[in-house]
Design a protein around this motif. Structure first.
Motif, PDB file in Angstrom:
ATOM      1  N   PRO A 141       5.889   5.651  -1.654  1.00 39.56           N
ATOM      2  CA  PRO A 141       6.658   4.846  -0.767  1.00 39.56           C
ATOM      3  C   PRO A 141       5.717   3.773  -0.487  1.00 39.56           C
ATOM      4  O   PRO A 141       4.464   3.839  -0.531  1.00 39.56           O
ATOM      5  N   LEU A 142       6.174   2.393  -0.452  1.00 36.52           N
ATOM      6  CA  LEU A 142       5.524   1.196  -0.144  1.00 36.52           C
ATOM      7  C   LEU A 142       5.423   0.806   1.462  1.00 36.52           C
ATOM      8  O   LEU A 142       6.254   0.619   2.099  1.00 36.52           O
ATOM      9  N   PHE A 143       4.065   0.186   2.011  1.00 35.01           N
ATOM     10  CA  PHE A 143       3.982  -0.211   3.146  1.00 35.01           C
ATOM     11  C   PHE A 143       3.271  -1.677   3.029  1.00 35.01           C
ATOM     12  O   PHE A 143       2.591  -2.002   2.233  1.00 35.01           O
ATOM     13  N   TYR A 144       3.373  -2.413   4.111  1.00 38.46           N
ATOM     14  CA  TYR A 144       2.559  -3.633   4.403  1.00 38.46           C
ATOM     15  C   TYR A 144       1.520  -3.439   5.312  1.00 38.46           C
ATOM     16  O   TYR A 144       1.592  -2.312   6.130  1.00 38.46           O
ATOM     17  N   PHE A 145       0.333  -4.146   5.359  1.00 41.66           N
ATOM     18  CA  PHE A 145      -0.488  -3.962   6.498  1.00 41.66           C
ATOM     19  C   PHE A 145      -0.407  -5.161   6.992  1.00 41.66           C
ATOM     20  O   PHE A 145      -0.603  -6.421   6.579  1.00 41.66           O
ATOM     21  N   VAL A 146      -0.182  -5.095   8.607  1.00 46.74           N
ATOM     22  CA  VAL A 146       0.292  -6.402   9.313  1.00 46.74           C
ATOM     23  C   VAL A 146      -1.016  -7.355   9.447  1.00 46.74           C
ATOM     24  O   VAL A 146      -0.844  -8.637   9.498  1.00 46.74           O
ATOM     25  N   ASN A 147      -2.434  -7.004   9.167  1.00 54.00           N
ATOM     26  CA  ASN A 147      -3.407  -7.966   9.065  1.00 54.00           C
ATOM     27  C   ASN A 147      -3.321  -8.472   7.882  1.00 54.00           C
ATOM     28  O   ASN A 147      -4.194  -9.637   7.661  1.00 54.00           O
TER      29      ASN A 147
ATOM     30  N   VAL B  46      14.061   2.895   1.162  1.00 53.77           N
ATOM     31  CA  VAL B  46      12.645   2.655   1.143  1.00 53.77           C
ATOM     32  C   VAL B  46      12.274   2.236  -0.177  1.00 53.77           C
ATOM     33  O   VAL B  46      12.556   2.842  -1.508  1.00 53.77           O
ATOM     34  N   ALA B  47      11.561   1.397  -0.601  1.00 56.37           N
ATOM     35  CA  ALA B  47      10.841   1.033  -2.080  1.00 56.37           C
ATOM     36  C   ALA B  47       9.683   1.537  -2.200  1.00 56.37           C
ATOM     37  O   ALA B  47       9.080   1.925  -1.396  1.00 56.37           O
ATOM     38  N   THR B  48       9.781   2.306  -3.549  1.00 56.56           N
ATOM     39  CA  THR B  48       8.730   3.046  -4.194  1.00 56.56           C
ATOM     40  C   THR B  48       8.185   2.366  -5.226  1.00 56.56           C
ATOM     41  O   THR B  48       9.090   1.814  -6.025  1.00 56.56           O
ATOM     42  N   TYR B  49       6.979   2.737  -5.797  1.00 55.31           N
ATOM     43  CA  TYR B  49       6.620   2.338  -7.009  1.00 55.31           C
ATOM     44  C   TYR B  49       5.802   3.654  -7.608  1.00 55.31           C
ATOM     45  O   TYR B  49       4.810   4.165  -6.944  1.00 55.31           O
ATOM     46  N   GLY B  50       6.052   4.156  -8.726  1.00 57.09           N
ATOM     47  CA  GLY B  50       5.447   5.313  -9.324  1.00 57.09           C
ATOM     48  C   GLY B  50       5.550   6.363  -8.344  1.00 57.09           C
ATOM     49  O   GLY B  50       4.877   7.510  -8.294  1.00 57.09           O
ATOM     50  N   GLY B  51       6.806   6.556  -7.595  1.00 59.75           N
ATOM     51  CA  GLY B  51       7.094   7.652  -6.794  1.00 59.75           C
ATOM     52  C   GLY B  51       6.006   7.365  -5.254  1.00 59.75           C
ATOM     53  O   GLY B  51       6.342   8.501  -4.474  1.00 59.75           O
TER      54      GLY B  51
ATOM     55  N   TYR C 229       0.883  -1.237  -0.032  1.00 57.14           N
ATOM     56  CA  TYR C 229      -0.159   0.216  -0.164  1.00 57.14           C
ATOM     57  C   TYR C 229       0.917   1.209   0.264  1.00 57.14           C
ATOM     58  O   TYR C 229       2.032   1.227   0.190  1.00 57.14           O
ATOM     59  N   THR C 230       0.067   2.283  -0.413  1.00 52.64           N
ATOM     60  CA  THR C 230       0.830   3.659  -0.155  1.00 52.64           C
ATOM     61  C   THR C 230      -0.231   4.561   0.731  1.00 52.64           C
ATOM     62  O   THR C 230      -1.212   4.022   0.768  1.00 52.64           O
ATOM     63  N   LEU C 231       0.329   5.573   1.523  1.00 55.08           N
ATOM     64  CA  LEU C 231      -0.652   6.249   2.320  1.00 55.08           C
ATOM     65  C   LEU C 231      -0.698   7.496   1.720  1.00 55.08           C
ATOM     66  O   LEU C 231       0.053   8.377   1.180  1.00 55.08           O
ATOM     67  N   LEU C 232      -1.947   8.018   1.302  1.00 56.71           N
ATOM     68  CA  LEU C 232      -2.472   9.039   0.495  1.00 56.71           C
ATOM     69  C   LEU C 232      -2.765  10.422   1.634  1.00 56.71           C
ATOM     70  O   LEU C 232      -4.047  10.103   2.306  1.00 56.71           O
ATOM     71  N   THR C 233      -1.932  11.200   1.880  1.00 61.84           N
ATOM     72  CA  THR C 233      -1.987  12.241   2.895  1.00 61.84           C
ATOM     73  C   THR C 233      -2.717  13.413   2.147  1.00 61.84           C
ATOM     74  O   THR C 233      -2.915  14.410   2.930  1.00 61.84           O
ATOM     75  N   ASP C 234      -2.906  13.508   1.006  1.00 60.57           N
ATOM     76  CA  ASP C 234      -3.451  14.946   0.209  1.00 60.57           C
ATOM     77  C   ASP C 234      -4.759  14.921  -0.105  1.00 60.57           C
ATOM     78  O   ASP C 234      -5.346  15.718  -0.446  1.00 60.57           O
ATOM     79  N   LEU C 235      -5.436  13.777   0.543  1.00 59.31           N
ATOM     80  CA  LEU C 235      -6.959  13.855   0.357  1.00 59.31           C
ATOM     81  C   LEU C 235      -7.635  14.663   1.541  1.00 59.31           C
ATOM     82  O   LEU C 235      -7.195  14.854   2.535  1.00 59.31           O
ATOM     83  N   GLU C 236      -9.054  14.824   1.423  1.00 55.73           N
ATOM     84  CA  GLU C 236      -9.710  15.625   2.370  1.00 55.73           C
ATOM     85  C   GLU C 236      -9.636  14.911   3.692  1.00 55.73           C
ATOM     86  O   GLU C 236      -9.408  13.582   3.821  1.00 55.73           O
TER      87      GLU C 236
END
Length: 159
Positions: free
Chosen positions: A113-119, A106-111, A50-57
């Motif tokens: 950063p990539l994360f896993y979700f532990v669940n 950190v691994a990135t794709y399309g700019g 996943y990536t984290l989108l912080t620029d949304l509402e």
């Protein structure tokens, strides 16, 4: 094409303490599909990334790596690369890069950063898609490097 998961990588994942980043010498990204989201990126163990989108509402507007603090990384470990970032067939190698962060790569794709979700486990459907936590929305990435949006996510820059 996906390659079989090796036993040493399984042991590495099982031994990764919560809050720690997953790091390995050569990290290979792949692509898988499901009926709900279509095609999306997975890590070397076939867990969704996943990536984290912080620029949304309601997002905090920070860089995703800054927004995802230590507590966040207990639930959303960052994918670190020690040596080489590779991609399987179906992904664009020009979109796979690394970036320096806190002395690590950190691994990135399309700019993004990539994360896993532990669940999420290997070969499981994504459980974190569309969640709003830690300053933004969590999104899977398409093979083209675009975040996959859910109906619950506002458009970028929407106020």
């Amino acid at each position: 094409m996906h390659y079989p998961l090796s036993i040493p990588l399984v042991a590495l994942l099982a031994a990764t303490p919560p809050g720690q980043a997953l790091s390995q010498e050569a990290l290979t990204l792949g692509v898988t599909t499901n009926d709900e989201y279509g095609a999306y990126l997975v890590g070397p163990d076939d867990r969704p990334v996943y990536t984290l989108l912080t620029d949304l509402e309601a997002g905090d507007g920070q860089d995703p790596l800054d927004s995802c603090n230590e507590e966040c990384r207990e639930h959303w470990p960052v994918l670190m690369v020690e040596d080489e970032l590779r991609v399987d067939d179906g992904l664009d190698p020009d979109l796979a890069e690394t970036m320096d962060w806190q002395g690590e790569r950190v691994a990135t794709y399309g700019g993004h950063p990539l994360f896993y979700f532990v669940n999420d486990g290997p070969h499981q459907d994504p459980g974190g898609q569309g969640m709003f936590t830690y300053g933004g929305y969590w999104a899977l990435l398409s093979p083209e490097g675009r975040p996959l949006r859910t109906d619950a996510m506002p458009a970028a820059g929407q106020e």
